[in-house]
Design a protein around this motif. Structure first.
Motif, PDB file in Angstrom:
ATOM      1  N   MET A  79       0.837  -1.190   0.000  1.00  0.00           N
ATOM      2  CA  MET A  79       0.000   0.000   0.000  1.00  0.00           C
ATOM      3  C   MET A  79       0.883   1.255   0.000  1.00  0.00           C
ATOM      4  O   MET A  79       1.985   1.245   0.515  1.00  0.00           O
ATOM      5  CB  MET A  79      -0.897   0.015   1.234  1.00  0.00           C
ATOM      6  N   THR A  80       0.357   2.290  -0.582  1.00  0.00           N
ATOM      7  CA  THR A  80       1.059   3.567  -0.643  1.00  0.00           C
ATOM      8  C   THR A  80       0.088   4.685  -0.266  1.00  0.00           C
ATOM      9  O   THR A  80      -1.120   4.467  -0.246  1.00  0.00           O
ATOM     10  CB  THR A  80       1.670   3.793  -2.037  1.00  0.00           C
ATOM     11  N   ILE A  81       0.615   5.842  -0.013  1.00  0.00           N
ATOM     12  CA  ILE A  81      -0.217   6.975   0.385  1.00  0.00           C
ATOM     13  C   ILE A  81      -0.236   7.991  -0.742  1.00  0.00           C
ATOM     14  O   ILE A  81       0.816   8.359  -1.282  1.00  0.00           O
ATOM     15  CB  ILE A  81       0.319   7.611   1.688  1.00  0.00           C
ATOM     16  N   CYS A  82      -1.434   8.461  -1.081  1.00  0.00           N
ATOM     17  CA  CYS A  82      -1.585   9.476  -2.122  1.00  0.00           C
ATOM     18  C   CYS A  82      -0.950  10.773  -1.634  1.00  0.00           C
ATOM     19  O   CYS A  82      -1.212  11.231  -0.520  1.00  0.00           O
ATOM     20  CB  CYS A  82      -3.065   9.694  -2.435  1.00  0.00           C
ATOM     21  N   LYS A  83      -0.143  11.376  -2.473  1.00  0.00           N
ATOM     22  CA  LYS A  83       0.534  12.622  -2.103  1.00  0.00           C
ATOM     23  C   LYS A  83      -0.433  13.811  -2.090  1.00  0.00           C
ATOM     24  O   LYS A  83      -0.138  14.834  -1.496  1.00  0.00           O
ATOM     25  CB  LYS A  83       1.682  12.905  -3.078  1.00  0.00           C
ATOM     26  N   ASP A  84      -1.582  13.646  -2.753  1.00  0.00           N
ATOM     27  CA  ASP A  84      -2.522  14.759  -2.849  1.00  0.00           C
ATOM     28  C   ASP A  84      -3.542  14.758  -1.711  1.00  0.00           C
ATOM     29  O   ASP A  84      -3.695  15.740  -1.009  1.00  0.00           O
ATOM     30  CB  ASP A  84      -3.234  14.716  -4.201  1.00  0.00           C
ATOM     31  N   CYS A  85      -4.224  13.600  -1.506  1.00  0.00           N
ATOM     32  CA  CYS A  85      -5.283  13.559  -0.485  1.00  0.00           C
ATOM     33  C   CYS A  85      -4.879  12.828   0.792  1.00  0.00           C
ATOM     34  O   CYS A  85      -5.566  12.905   1.804  1.00  0.00           O
ATOM     35  CB  CYS A  85      -6.558  12.938  -1.055  1.00  0.00           C
ATOM     36  N   GLY A  86      -3.763  12.076   0.753  1.00  0.00           N
ATOM     37  CA  GLY A  86      -3.259  11.409   1.948  1.00  0.00           C
ATOM     38  C   GLY A  86      -3.897  10.067   2.267  1.00  0.00           C
ATOM     39  O   GLY A  86      -3.569   9.451   3.276  1.00  0.00           O
ATOM     40  N   ARG A  87      -4.778   9.587   1.427  1.00  0.00           N
ATOM     41  CA  ARG A  87      -5.415   8.290   1.686  1.00  0.00           C
ATOM     42  C   ARG A  87      -4.534   7.143   1.210  1.00  0.00           C
ATOM     43  O   ARG A  87      -3.702   7.301   0.321  1.00  0.00           O
ATOM     44  CB  ARG A  87      -6.766   8.224   0.989  1.00  0.00           C
ATOM     45  N   THR A  88      -4.761   5.981   1.809  1.00  0.00           N
ATOM     46  CA  THR A  88      -4.005   4.786   1.449  1.00  0.00           C
ATOM     47  C   THR A  88      -4.606   4.176   0.190  1.00  0.00           C
ATOM     48  O   THR A  88      -5.821   3.985   0.094  1.00  0.00           O
ATOM     49  CB  THR A  88      -4.056   3.759   2.595  1.00  0.00           C
ATOM     50  N   ILE A  89      -3.718   3.859  -0.784  1.00  0.00           N
ATOM     51  CA  ILE A  89      -4.160   3.244  -2.045  1.00  0.00           C
ATOM     52  C   ILE A  89      -3.212   2.098  -2.396  1.00  0.00           C
ATOM     53  O   ILE A  89      -2.092   2.036  -1.910  1.00  0.00           O
ATOM     54  CB  ILE A  89      -4.217   4.272  -3.206  1.00  0.00           C
ATOM     55  N   SER A  90      -3.681   1.214  -3.246  1.00  0.00           N
ATOM     56  CA  SER A  90      -2.876   0.087  -3.697  1.00  0.00           C
ATOM     57  C   SER A  90      -1.723   0.585  -4.567  1.00  0.00           C
ATOM     58  O   SER A  90      -1.870   1.555  -5.317  1.00  0.00           O
ATOM     59  CB  SER A  90      -3.742  -0.885  -4.489  1.00  0.00           C
ATOM     60  N   GLU A  91      -0.591  -0.098  -4.480  1.00  0.00           N
ATOM     61  CA  GLU A  91       0.569   0.287  -5.283  1.00  0.00           C
ATOM     62  C   GLU A  91       0.351   0.016  -6.764  1.00  0.00           C
ATOM     63  O   GLU A  91       1.063   0.560  -7.603  1.00  0.00           O
ATOM     64  CB  GLU A  91       1.809  -0.441  -4.779  1.00  0.00           C
ATOM     65  N   THR A  92      -0.615  -0.823  -7.104  1.00  0.00           N
ATOM     66  CA  THR A  92      -0.869  -1.141  -8.513  1.00  0.00           C
ATOM     67  C   THR A  92      -1.661  -0.040  -9.212  1.00  0.00           C
ATOM     68  O   THR A  92      -1.713  -0.013 -10.428  1.00  0.00           O
ATOM     69  CB  THR A  92      -1.626  -2.473  -8.644  1.00  0.00           C
ATOM     70  N   TYR A  93      -2.273   0.852  -8.444  1.00  0.00           N
ATOM     71  CA  TYR A  93      -3.062   1.933  -9.039  1.00  0.00           C
ATOM     72  C   TYR A  93      -2.152   3.006  -9.627  1.00  0.00           C
ATOM     73  O   TYR A  93      -1.137   3.367  -9.031  1.00  0.00           O
ATOM     74  CB  TYR A  93      -3.976   2.586  -8.013  1.00  0.00           C
ATOM     75  N   ILE A  94      -2.545   3.526 -10.752  1.00  0.00           N
ATOM     76  CA  ILE A  94      -1.819   4.637 -11.365  1.00  0.00           C
ATOM     77  C   ILE A  94      -2.433   5.953 -10.893  1.00  0.00           C
ATOM     78  O   ILE A  94      -1.752   6.936 -10.721  1.00  0.00           O
ATOM     79  CB  ILE A  94      -1.857   4.536 -12.907  1.00  0.00           C
ATOM     80  N   PHE A  95      -3.758   5.938 -10.660  1.00  0.00           N
ATOM     81  CA  PHE A  95      -4.474   7.116 -10.178  1.00  0.00           C
ATOM     82  C   PHE A  95      -5.099   6.807  -8.823  1.00  0.00           C
ATOM     83  O   PHE A  95      -5.529   5.682  -8.568  1.00  0.00           O
ATOM     84  CB  PHE A  95      -5.581   7.518 -11.156  1.00  0.00           C
ATOM     85  N   CYS A  96      -5.180   7.802  -7.970  1.00  0.00           N
ATOM     86  CA  CYS A  96      -5.836   7.654  -6.675  1.00  0.00           C
ATOM     87  C   CYS A  96      -7.334   7.510  -6.919  1.00  0.00           C
ATOM     88  O   CYS A  96      -7.941   8.359  -7.593  1.00  0.00           O
ATOM     89  CB  CYS A  96      -5.560   8.870  -5.794  1.00  0.00           C
ATOM     90  N   PRO A  97      -7.975   6.449  -6.385  1.00  0.00           N
ATOM     91  CA  PRO A  97      -9.415   6.291  -6.600  1.00  0.00           C
ATOM     92  C   PRO A  97     -10.240   7.326  -5.824  1.00  0.00           C
ATOM     93  O   PRO A  97     -11.417   7.522  -6.112  1.00  0.00           O
ATOM     94  CB  PRO A  97      -9.696   4.877  -6.102  1.00  0.00           C
ATOM     95  N   TRP A  98      -9.626   8.018  -4.879  1.00  0.00           N
ATOM     96  CA  TRP A  98     -10.347   8.987  -4.057  1.00  0.00           C
ATOM     97  C   TRP A  98     -10.335  10.383  -4.672  1.00  0.00           C
ATOM     98  O   TRP A  98     -11.359  11.052  -4.709  1.00  0.00           O
ATOM     99  CB  TRP A  98      -9.757   9.039  -2.651  1.00  0.00           C
ATOM    100  N   CYS A  99      -9.180  10.828  -5.122  1.00  0.00           N
ATOM    101  CA  CYS A  99      -9.092  12.210  -5.632  1.00  0.00           C
ATOM    102  C   CYS A  99      -8.754  12.278  -7.124  1.00  0.00           C
ATOM    103  O   CYS A  99      -8.830  13.339  -7.732  1.00  0.00           O
ATOM    104  CB  CYS A  99      -8.066  13.013  -4.837  1.00  0.00           C
ATOM    105  N   GLY A 100      -8.311  11.152  -7.710  1.00  0.00           N
ATOM    106  CA  GLY A 100      -7.995  11.123  -9.133  1.00  0.00           C
ATOM    107  C   GLY A 100      -6.591  11.579  -9.480  1.00  0.00           C
ATOM    108  O   GLY A 100      -6.209  11.602 -10.645  1.00  0.00           O
ATOM    109  N   LYS A 101      -5.824  11.924  -8.472  1.00  0.00           N
ATOM    110  CA  LYS A 101      -4.448  12.391  -8.708  1.00  0.00           C
ATOM    111  C   LYS A 101      -3.589  11.240  -9.235  1.00  0.00           C
ATOM    112  O   LYS A 101      -3.637  10.126  -8.732  1.00  0.00           O
ATOM    113  CB  LYS A 101      -3.865  12.929  -7.396  1.00  0.00           C
ATOM    114  N   SER A 102      -2.783  11.515 -10.250  1.00  0.00           N
ATOM    115  CA  SER A 102      -1.890  10.517 -10.824  1.00  0.00           C
ATOM    116  C   SER A 102      -0.730  10.264  -9.879  1.00  0.00           C
ATOM    117  O   SER A 102      -0.158  11.196  -9.315  1.00  0.00           O
ATOM    118  CB  SER A 102      -1.363  10.997 -12.173  1.00  0.00           C
TER     119      SER A 102
END
Length: 79
Positions: free
Chosen positions: A1-24
């Motif tokens: 798991m990784t943390i989105c730099k934009d919204c701070g939520r935890t996301i899977s490392e396989t994601y290219i975009f944050c499912p919460w805020c859409g940040k790449s």
């Protein structure tokens, strides 16, 4: 798991975009100069790899030519 730099939520490392805020997650190359520099470094690395491959093939060819000369000489001696 990784943390989105934009919204701070935890996301899977396989994601290219944050499912919460859409940040790449992929950081983009900012300027044209950086893009050109990256392209040039890729071209240089590719050229170096191709040169290395050609040199290896030349060495193999020289070895084969020597072996062929020995075989021809050996065949002439057995006549």
């Amino acid at each position: 798991m990784t943390i989105c730099k934009d919204c701070g939520r935890t996301i899977s490392e396989t994601y290219i975009f944050c499912p919460w805020c859409g940040k790449s997650k992929v950081e983009r190359v900012a300027s044209m100069n950086e893009k050109e520099s990256l392209i040039e470094s890729i071209k240089k690395k590719r050229y170096e790899e191709q040169t290395k491959k050609i040199m290896q093939l030349e060495e193999q060819l020289e070895t084969l030519e020597k072996e062929l000369s020995i075989l021809v000489l050996s065949a002439e001696m057995h006549k």
